[in-house]
Structure formats: structure tokens, C-alpha cells
Write an enzyme that holds these catalytic residues in place. Structure first.
Site, PDB file in Angstrom:
ATOM      1  CD  GLU A 480      -3.244 -21.683 -10.971  1.00  0.00           C
ATOM      2  OE1 GLU A 480      -4.031 -20.782 -10.625  1.00  0.00           O
ATOM      3  OE2 GLU A 480      -2.128 -21.450 -11.477  1.00  0.00           O
ATOM      4  CD  GLU A 561      -1.536 -21.294 -15.874  1.00  0.00           C
ATOM      5  OE1 GLU A 561      -2.392 -22.196 -15.841  1.00  0.00           O
ATOM      6  OE2 GLU A 561      -1.705 -20.182 -15.364  1.00  0.00           O
TER       7      GLU A 561
END
Ligand SMILES: *[C@@H]1O[C@H](CO)[C@@H](O)[C@H](O)[C@H]1NC(C)=O
Ligand SMILES: *[C@@H]1O[C@H](CO)[C@@H](O)[C@H](O)[C@H]1NC(C)=O
Ligand SMILES: *[C@@H]1O[C@H](CO)[C@@H](O)[C@H](O)[C@H]1NC(C)=O
Ligand SMILES: *[C@@H]1O[C@H](CO)[C@@H](O)[C@H](O)[C@H]1NC(C)=O
Ligand SMILES: *[C@@H]1O[C@H](CO)[C@@H](O)[C@H](O)[C@H]1NC(C)=O
Ligand SMILES: *[C@@H]1O[C@H](CO)[C@@H](O)[C@H](O)[C@H]1NC(C)=O
Length: 872
Positions: A480, A561
Site C-alpha cells: 500500500e 490482503e
């Protein structure tokens, strides 16, 4: 297995350096191999300050630290020179004259923050996200290191597997060097700073505030070693073995051995010889199955030189993940010989041989599709903190493996080598991830501050450390990343991806993408599309699977994820959501805003995530998706979404103490479907719900199930398409017994029963896996659970007395826990309130002790309970 013979055997040595050979080889031989690596964990003194007590800072020491990165910087024109002016001296904590007699004595690995106390209240220096534990500040570690006659002529290195953070090493008052990234494994040559007799070693660490997005601990939290080698030796992370043309009939091994010459004035010529062995059950070289032809290399002083070899070995047993394959390991034993044919160095390289392909429908190992049944893992071990404890790590991986997990993502930083060794041996695949930030910050003091200087050395050393592990199937070089959608991010990604190719051309690399969507520039530099929540969250903002697929037809797509479901173990708030997933909030939707607990139906998740049911359905509707990594397998310290007042996460499938939450059986039903299992939720102690509609859900890999309440059938139902649990959402509550009979293909599969318990009347102690012996090696641990039970021996899920643990015998209680994210009682406390009928105590035997240890649990109104463990 007998020696198998060799089909092809090629070896060539590259001679880049000086071409003249010098006959006088002065390195001392050692019959035991010329290499001595011993633990330096014992016998330290330690002190920590909240603010720097020594006036030192990384910025000030940086010129003397950066040269240690040169081995991992390819462009020599940018190498760092150690300044000619002296580094700071007369630092009292580094000096041999300093009297540290009133510092704390301890052995490593050590996490200075884990003992607490927890910060309570509204504006703590370290918030719930950081685990409310006192990580910040400066710590000094000191001990002496003696050098005797047998060390003369040796090079002496200190190797730190991990030190959090900004480590600097001082010898006899001199700054030797350091390494800032707390997850890196690094070493320094101490030899120029040491003398005969006692030497004063000191290590300084600093963990700034606002540097950790979740609990990362502080201190020398991994193992430390002293390595003694001859001046000519195999370099750090000095072997790299890959395989090609892999089949069950034969495999070709390609080996690079990097030889380093650190001492003396003359070039040295050495013979490099490597044998290939099977790894035996104790992790040592077993039967020999082949060898590389030996070669000679000549290395100039202060230089390194590599030798390459290739050998084809028939019938090599391949490494592959369980349960369909076997994790067969091998070990290379590489020896260096001087001109007198004496062994001057010996180096072991554990490895495994497998073929890896990344196809448009996922990962293939040895030709078989391996659907990723993965979990993300932060590096802490619950109440033991980040300090590496092998038995705790094994318990984590063991429970996950029993759940059917076949993959771990090391979110979001390099793991301990111990984790990769375990994954190699136990047959799990690992997505090995290094960075949580690049140039742009997530926290004001995170890695972005040093990214410019350290991205290359950290990435290269990480890959060189880990690239021989067969469990590592791909690299992730960012999670991220804030700049994933802009030009700066694309440029950085390109640079990092190129480094990975240079260090390991055999594996694919990816990123955990949350914002970048199909068409984003960053996709040009990655090999696999790793998605965080995209395509399967409650509120999808990014791309969905089909939009990714349509633009990238040939690329593997998988979920780096997923889920981020939240729950507190065995906490049931009514009603559960109607659908298969819902977003909770801190004000009472799926949560209790008074107790700060989260309902554990397994259907509540954060807004960007979704329940397991929802994720499974999304994955199964897109069969080309290669699998997922659930956020998270175990609870971890910090990031207690949605209640920042707590100490630890609610995301785990298993709680912080190691007790499974209900979702555990939902994953097991999908991932380990051959286990004959049925699991009923909720518990059946609801005196206030008499006559009320009370849902009952059952997890099982069965396809049909019939539920009974006090013998009355509630209906036999079939699990529908894209459904992952049996639901009877309108059962009328009556105390008594709930049972389920399940069927697979018409045949009875598994039963389960849950009873309304009587009053809590007893304490029962049990050891993890019923193991009641403990080794006195100073590191083995005993995990002792207490259950608060009724007269039938059933755990009372509402019983929460305070348990006082004590032990008799030569050992100590390291910590206690209960899995309650809100519990701010310090972990070393021997008094622990039970949570939902359970608590845990972790015990270690004293090193070298014998006899037995008795663990006792006491609670007001209960008879004491004992558990005896023999010291083996
Ligand atoms: C050789 O190495 C072993 C450990 O590997 C060590 O115990 C021994 O002292 C060494 N001997 C010499 C002569 O260096
Ligand atoms: C012990 O610690 C105190 C402060 O904590 C310090 O002032 C004192 O000098 C120390 N004594 C010795 C002998 O190091
Ligand atoms: C260090 O300080 C302690 C405590 O003040 C004292 O007992 C000890 O003698 C000192 N040691 C030395 C070497 O001065
Ligand atoms: C929860 O309540 C607080 C206080 O009223 C409010 O600020 C917050 O936005 C609420 N959160 C949600 C998700 O509704
Ligand atoms: C639940 O069961 C009760 C009693 O059997 C029934 O009256 C009620 O209509 C049911 N509710 C739903 C939503 O099916
Ligand atoms: C499961 O329950 C059914 C019905 O009570 C019973 O006939 C069967 O023997 C049980 N099976 C097992 C394995 O206990």
C-alpha cells in the site's frame, strides 16, 4: 540414499582480479572447518532512556554507518568512504571504564517494550496503533568479548539478525558501524577494533516515536552471533543456488560462491568444493547425492570473487508444499581449501529444488496449481513481543498449518530467518515482503526518512539473505505504497524491480496494491497483480477482478490482503447480520461500545474489507484468481481497529494468546476439508434469551447438516452455491443441548454438540498439544492454558475469574495472556483475568536445569489446579 552419480559436471571460475598467483597461503587451517559461529545472546547488561542520554543521533553518526552498506551497493562510484575525522568518542556507555553494575542483566533476544506497563488513557506517547507499549527512546546493551591466542589471525564479525532500530556497534569506545532498518540482518567486522584479552562491546539502539504503524517492538529482538573465520572465507550470504530443468527425473543446480579476502597483503588462491546432501531430520547434512567439480579462485586483499558451478543430479527429491507435495530439503556443504589442501572455511546452504511458474490462474509448483490459502503475519509473538522465540513461532505456524494455511505473507517487513527455515521444513510457501513505505511517509518517522540511502542496500541484503529458501515463491517490495499511483512511485518501482532482477532473476515480484487500478503505470514493473481488498471488499473502490483480468490477460492475479474481518473470541452480539458480510463500527454495529469487544460471528468486517464468506464467494466466482492472504492469521500487537483504546488487533483468526476464534473453523472447513469437523456457534449460555430467536451457525466441509435443539430437529439443510456456513437464523432459545449431524455426499461426516454449562466449578490446565516435557536449553517454552469448567468438564464461556499462576521448580513464567484486546494488565503479570473461560501462561525452564516444573493456577472460589512438566 546412496551417492547418485553426476550426469553433467561443469565448473568455471571467473578471474576478474589479479592474475598472478601467490603460493604462500598463510590462512590457518581448522580441522573442524575453519568457521566458528557462536551465539552471543548471553550475558548482557541493558538500560533504556526515553530520550537520548548520550547526545547522539543517527544523522550525526551516519557518515560512519553508511560505509557498511557498500557490499550491497552495485555502483562503486557511489560507495561511502569512512570519514577520516574521528567519529564521536568518549561516549561513556561505550567505554570499558563505565560502571554498568546497576543496569539490568539479560540474555537476548530482548524486546525492551513488551513488559510494559501499557499506556492507559487518551493521549499516550504510543497509541493503540503502536500497542500502547513503551517502545520509544534509546537503549544501550553492553558486554565484554574476550579474544585469546586461538583467535589470532581470525577475522571476528558480529552478526545481528535484527535490532530495532538504528543500531550502532561500539568496540572499546570506537564506533564500528551500524544499520538503521530494524528488520534487516547485518554484520560488522570487529577485528580492527579488538585486542587480546577483554574487549568492551556496546550496542546502541533507538526507536523514535511515530515510526511504527503497528507494534514493532524495540531492542535486540533477534539472535546475535560471533563469527570467526579465516581472512579468506565465504562472504556474508555468500552462496546462491538455483535450479533449472527440474523434473522428477533430474534437476540442474547452478551455484555461485562468493569468496572474500579481508586480511593480509597478498592475493590468495583457494579451491572451492561443494557437496550436495539430503537434509536429515535434525537439519544436518545427510546422505550425499552429488557434488560440484572443484574450482580455484584467486582473490586480492579487500576484494571478493565468485565461482560458478553447475551440476545435474538425477532423482533429486523435489521440495513442494504440503499436503499434496513433500518439503524435501537439501544442504550444500561448501569448503575452501588452501594450497596445502587444508580446509580453511566450511559453509552450509540449506535449499530445496522445485519449479515455479506464475500462470494466468495462479502459482504452480512442480507443475501443480497451488491455490494460495494464505495469511498475513506481523512479526510479533503476542505476549512475548517481537523477541524471537522458536517454540512460539512454531506454535503459530503449526496452528495455521492445521487450519489448512499453505502460505504466509511477511507483512510488511523481512521476517526472522527462523520463520523461513520453518516454512521450508513444514512445506508452506512465503510471499517475502520488505517495505511498508518508500519515499512518502505513512508515519512521520518511518522508513521514508532513510529510503534514499538505504533502499538499495536493504533490498539487496534482504534478497541475498532469503533467496536460497525454497519456501519463498515471490518477492513483494511494497505494501500500500502511498505513491503507487504517481510518476514518482512508478520510477521508484522500476528501480527497485531492477534490483530484484539483478539479485534473483528466478522469482517474480509484486506489490500489495490498494489504490492503483487497472491501467495504472506501476503495473508495468510488476510480474504479478497483488491486490489488497480490491474485488472483494464490502465497499469496493478499486478495480474488480474482471476489470483487472480484461486488461492483463496473462498475468497472475491474487489477493495480497483480504478480509480484515474483526472479532473478539467467543463474543456474540445479536443479531448477526442478515447477509454474508457487513461493515461494523465503533458505535454498536457489530460491536459493544461499552466493553470495546467485537461480535465474533465472522461476518463483521471493516469497510474496506469483508467477511470470509464474502471473500470466498468473490474468489470462487473468479476461478482464475490465485488465492488470498487473509488479514490476519493471528492477532498482533497494535492497530486495534475499531477501538484505539485497546492494545492489540481484532483482525486475527486466532487471538493473541493462541486461542482460535470461531472463524478458525470456517477457514479450516474450506482449506483443510478432509478433517472430519463440525463447529457450532454461538455457545449456549444465554439465560436472558429464553424463548427468543437465537441464530445458530455451523462450520464444516460437509454439504448437508441437521441441527437439533434439545432433540428437536431445526431442519436438515444444504449448503448452497457460494455459501460457506450452515445457518439456522431463527432457532428459539431454550437452555440445554444444541447438536449438529453433518453429511457429505449423503454419508455421515461429523457431529458436534454444545451444551448450556452449569456454574463454573473447576480449573483445568492443559499444555499445548498435551506436551508435558520441556527442554532445559534456555529457549524451549511450555504453553499452559487454563479452562474454567463446570462439573461436566465443559468450558464455561462466560466465566472470567482472575487466575493467579505460579510455578514450582527450576523455571519461570515469562508472560500470561487471555486474548482480550482490551486487557491492559502487563504481560509479565502472573495474575490474569480469564477471557471467555480461558487464559494462558507461558513458562520456560532454567538453562541446564533438571527435574520437573509444576504450574499451578489459583482463583478465588476454585480449588488449585496443577500441571507437571518434566524437564527433558
Ligand atoms: C577450530 O574451530 C572450532 C569450532 O569450529 C574451534 O572450537 C577450535 O578452537 C578451532 N581450532 C583452531 C585451531 O582454530
Ligand atoms: C546507578 O544508577 C544511578 C541512576 O540510576 C546513577 O546515578 C549511579 O551513578 C549508578 N551507579 C553506578 C555505580 O553506576
Ligand atoms: C560499580 O558500582 C558498584 C555500585 O556502586 C560498586 O559496588 C562497584 O564496586 C563498582 N565497580 C567498579 C569496578 O568500580
Ligand atoms: C460514532 O460516534 C461518534 C460520536 O458520535 C461519531 O463521531 C462517529 O462518526 C461515529 N462513527 C460511525 C462510524 O458512525
Ligand atoms: C421465527 O420463528 C418463530 C417461531 O417459530 C415464528 O413465529 C417467526 O415467524 C419466525 N421468524 C422468521 C423471520 O422466520
Ligand atoms: C452422529 O449423530 C448421529 C445421530 O445422533 C449418530 O447416529 C451417529 O452415531 C453420530 N456419529 C458420530 C461419529 O458420533
Amino acid at each position: 540414499m546412496a551417492f547418485q552419480g553426476i550426469i553433467i559436471n561443469l565448473f568455471r571460475a571467473t578471474l576478474l582480479g589479479l592474475l598472478f598467483l601467490v603460493g604462500d597461503v598463510s590462512a590457518r587451517a581448522n580441522a573442524s572447518g575453519g568457521r566458528e559461529r557462536t551465539s552471543l545472546n548471553a550475558g548482557w547488561t541493558f538500560k533504556r532512556w526515553e530520550n537520548a542520554p548520550d547526545g547522539l543521533s543517527y544523522d550525526q553518526l551516519k557518515p560512519w554507518i553508511l560505509p557498511g552498506a557498500n557490499d550491497f551497493i552495485v555502483d562503486k562510484s557511489t560507495w561511502h568512504q569512512r570519514p577520516t575525522n574521528k567519529p564521536p568518542r568518549n561516549i561513556q556507555y561505550a567505554s570499558a571504564n563505565f560502571n554498568d553494575s546497576n543496569w539490568t542483566s539479560l540474555d537476548l533476544p530482548h524486546d525492551w517494550a513488551i513488559s510494559g506497563p501499557f499506556y492507559d488513557g487518551d493521549n499516550p506517547p504510543v497509541s493503540g496503533d503502536g500497542g500502547r507499549l513503551p517502545t520509544q527512546g534509546v537503549g544501550w546493551y553492553r558486554r565484554t568479548l574476550s579474544v585469546d591466542a586461538s583467535d589470532s589471525g581470525k577475522q571476528i564479525y558480529i552478526e545481528l539478525d535484527g535490532a530495532m532500530a538504528y543500531g550502532t556497534v561500539w568496540m572499546n569506545g570506537n564506533l564500528v558501524g551500524g544499520w538503521p532498518f530494524g528488520f534487516a540482518s547485518w554484520r560488522l567486522n570487529l577485528t580492527p577494533y579488538m585486542h587480546h584479552g577483554d574487549n568492551q562491546l556496546a550496542i546502541r539502539l533507538e526507536q523514535p516515536l511515530d515510526s511504527q504503524r503497528w507494534y514493532q517492538g524495540a531492542g535486540i529482538y533477534r539472535n546475535v552471533w560471533i563469527l570467526k573465520v579465516n581472512p579468506v572465507h565465504i562472504a556474508q550470504f555468500g552462496t546462491y543456488v538455483t535450479s533449472s530443468d527440474v523434473s522428477t527425473d533430474s534437476a540442474t543446480l547452478n551455484l555461485d560462491v562468493l569468496v572474500e579476502h579481508t586480511g593480509g597483503d597478498h592475493p590468495m588462491t583457494v579451491k572451492v568444493a561443494t557437496e550436495v546432501h539430503v537434509m536429515d531430520d535434525s537439519g544436518n547434512p545427510g546422505d550425499q547425492v552429488g557434488s560440484f567439480e572443484s574450482a580455484t579462485v584467486t582473490v586480492a586483499p579487500t576484494k571478493k570473487h565468485s565461482a560458478h558451478g553447475t551440476v545435474t543430479i538425477p532423482n533429486l527429491k523435489l521440495w513442494g508444499p504440503i499436503p499434496s507435495q513433500k518439503p524435501n530439503m537439501h544442504i550444500l556443504v561448501t569448503r575452501l581449501y588452501n594450497s596445502k589442501e587444508e580446509v580453511i572455511d566450511t559453509y552450509q546452504t540449506p535449499f530445496g529444488v522445485r519449479s515455479t511458474e506464475y500462470r494466468d490462474d495462479g502459482l504452480y509448483i512442480n507443475g501443480e496449481r497451488i491455490y494460495l490459502q494464505g495469511v498475513c503475519r506481523h512479526d510479533d509473538l503476542g505476549s512475548l513481543g517481537v523477541a524471537v522465540h522458536q517454540p512460539a513461532l512454531e506454535r503459530q505456524i503449526d496452528m495455521l498449518s492445521e487450519m489448512g494455511t499453505n502460505a504466509i505473507r511477511t507483512s510488511h517487513n523481512p521476517p526472522s530467518s527462523e520463520l523461513l527455515d520453518l516454512a521450508d521444513r513444514m512445506g508452506l510457501v512465503v510471499l517475502d515482503e520488505i517495505f511498508d513505505a518508500w519515499n512518502n511517509p505513512k508515519m512521520s518517522n518511518d522508513f521514508h526518512l532513510i529510503f534514499g540511502d538505504w533502499a538499495e542496500p536493504d533490498l539487496r541484503s534482504f534478497i541475498r539473505r532469503d533467496r536460497n529458501h525454497p519456501s519463498v515463491w515471490a518477492w513483494s517490495y511494497g505494501n500500500e505504497i502511498p505513491e503507487q499511483g504517481n510518476q514518482q512511485g512508478d520510477d521508484t518501482s522500476k528501480r527497485l524491480r531492477a534490483i530484484i532482477s539483478e539479485e534473483d532473476p528466478t522469482r517474480a515480484a509484486t506489490l500489495g496494491l490498494n489504490n492503483a487500478g487497472p491501467g495504472s503505470g506501476i503495473i508495468a514493473n510488476i510480474d504479478l497483480i497483488g491486490l489488497n481488498y480490491q474485488g472483494e471488499g464490502n465497499s469496493d473502490s478499486g478495480g474488480n477482478f474482471d476489470s483487472w483480468r480484461s486488461q492483463y490477460e496473462r498475468m497472475m492475479i491474487f489477493t495480497t490482503e483480504s478480509s480484515s474481518a474483526v472479532s473478539s473470541r467467543d463474543t456474540f452480539l445479536f443479531p448477526p447480520p442478515d447477509g454474508n458480510s457487513a461493515t461494523m463500527d465503533e458505535n454498536g454495529t457489530g460491536t459493544d461500545p461499552n466493553t470495546h469487544q467485537v461480535s465474533s460471528w465472522g461476518l463483521w468486517a471493516v469497510g474496506w474489507g469483508a467477511s470470509p464468506d464474502h471473500v470466498f464467494a468473490a474468489q470462487d466466482s473468479h476461478p482464475y484468481v490465485g488465492g488470498e492472504f487473509v488479514w490476519t492469521g493471528w492477532d498482533y500487537l497494535g492497530e486495534p481497529t475499531p477501538f484505539l483504546s485497546s492494545r492489540s488487533s481484532y483482525f486475527g483468526i486466532i487471538d493473541l494468546a493462541g486461542f482460535p476464534k470461531p472463524r478458525y473453523w470456517e477457514y479450516q472447513a474450506r482449506w483443510n476439508p478432509n478433517i472430519r469437523m463440525a463447529h457450532i456457534i454461538p455457545h449456549w449460555n444465554w439465560p436472558d434469551r429464553d424463548g427468543e430467536s437465537t441464530p445458530v451457525h455451523v462450520f464444516s466441509s460437509a454439504d448437508e447438516a441437521e441441527l437439533f435443539v434439545n432433540g428437536q430437529s431445526q431442519g436438515r439443510i444444504t449448503k448452497g452455491n457460494l455459501e460457506y456456513r450452515f445457518r439456522w437464523d431463527n432457532v428459539t432459545y431454550a437452555a440445554g443441548e444444541v447438536s449438529v449431524v453433518t453429511y457429505k455426499g449423503g454419508d455421515e461426516w461429523a457431529n458436534a454438540t454444545v451444551r448450556t454449562t452449569g456454574t463454573a466449578s473447576g480449573l483445568v490446565l492443559s499444555a499445548y498439544k498435551d506436551r508435558t516435557s520441556i527442554a532445559a536449553d534456555g529457549s524451549d517454552l511450555l504453553f499452559v492454558a487454563v479452562d474454567i469448567v463446570d462439573d461436566n468438564g465443559d468450558t464455561v464461556p462466560t466465566a472470567e475469574p482472575t487466575i493467579s499462576f505460579s510455578i514450582d521448580g527450576p523455571g519461570q513464567i515469562l508472560s500470561t495472556d487471555n486474548g482480550d484486546s482490551t486487557d491492559l494488565t502487563a504481560f509479565p503479570s502472573t495474575d490474569r483475568k480469564a477471557f471467555r473461560g480461558k487464559a494462558l501462561c507461558i513458562v520456560r525452564a532454567n538453562k541446564g536445569a533438571s527435574g520437573a516444573i509444576t504450574v499451578t493456577a489459583n482463583a478465588d472460589g476454585f480449588d488449585a489446579a496443577n500441571l507437571e512438566a518434566t524437564i527433558a
